[in-house]
Design a protein around this motif. Structure first.
Motif: not given
Length: 260
Positions: A138-151, A156-163
């Protein structure tokens, strides 16, 4: 002063001195148990454990289990194993930013779902992470500034976490299944592209192609089998024609009955 008083006074002094030595030894032993560069403190009434810039290559094991805020930022931690924080039932904030984290195992945050309210994974080496790694968090998650593969997996991950507020713009496509998405913010990309629907269509097409391939192979085999039998029968009849008439009629009857 009575004799009893003179005897009692040194005893009290020795007892107090012994208690002080035991307390000092306990503090020194606790300090020695912590990794170099790590230390406990108290901030705004919350028990804090700081290991910032401590050159850590893994999550420390001797973190006090009453810790409320844990700082493991600016280290060299490469991955988060299963149950990495299971002994921290009171943890509220977890800072893992500026590490070398490229992998997060499913269950890495198990035990933190109910109380953790802030998780910072910014500025790491995350390319792709399963949504199961953040299950029930349930935490607020910061996922910025990573070399993400957009797929589809990232979608699905972005829809799961609370940014965390203000962090979504820092989730940028370092690579993508579509080259024109590279360098763009992921939330901007998925406004026009559904990666999971695209993946489903690709999978369906691949399945149809596979089924068509098998069907073509079966048809080809049947055609070959029929033609081969016809060719064998034709050769046998030609052979029979070359035999004397009486023997030929007998063999023809046998051949016709076999073909039928």
């Amino acid at each position: 002063m009575p004799v009893a008083g003179r005897v009692f006074l040194p005893s009290v002094t020795m007892w107090l001195l012994l208690q002080s030595l035991l307390l000092l030894a306990s503090c020194l032993r606790s300090a020695a148990a912590f990794p170099k560069g790590c230390y406990p403190s108290e901030e705004e009434g919350l028990k804090t454990f700081r290991c910032s810039n401590a050159r850590l290559t893994e999550v420390p094991r001797d973190i006090p289990n009453d810790t409320n805020k844990l700082y493991l930022d600016s280290n060299r931690i490469p991955f988060l194993p299963r149950d990495a924080f299971r002994d921290l039932p009171l943890l509220l904030e977890l800072d893992l930013s500026h590490n070398a984290i490229a992998s997060v195992e499913s269950g890495a945050f198990r035990g933190l779902a109910e109380h953790l309210h802030s998780l910072d994974l910014s500025s790491n080496r995350l390319v792709s992470v399963s949504k199961d790694a953040f299950s029930n968090l349930k935490a607020k998650v910061n996922l910025s500034n990573n070399p993400w593969l957009c797929d589809c997996r990232l979608q699905e991950l972005i829809r799961t976490v609370d940014l965390a507020a203000g962090s979504s713009g820092g989730i940028v496509c370092d690579s993508s299944v579509q080259e024109d998405h590279v360098g763009k913010a992921f939330l901007q990309v998925i406004a026009d592209t559904d990666f999971c629907n695209m993946y489903k269509k690709t999978t369906d097409i691949a399945m149809l192609v596979t089924m068509f391939g098998w069907f073509a192979m079966v048809i080809s085999y049947l055609v070959y089998y029929v033609r081969q039998n016809q060719e064998d029968a034709r050769r046998h009849l030609e052979y029979l024609k070359s035999l004397p008439s009486k023997q030929r009629r007998s063999e023809e009857s046998s051949t016709i009955s076999t073909v039928v």
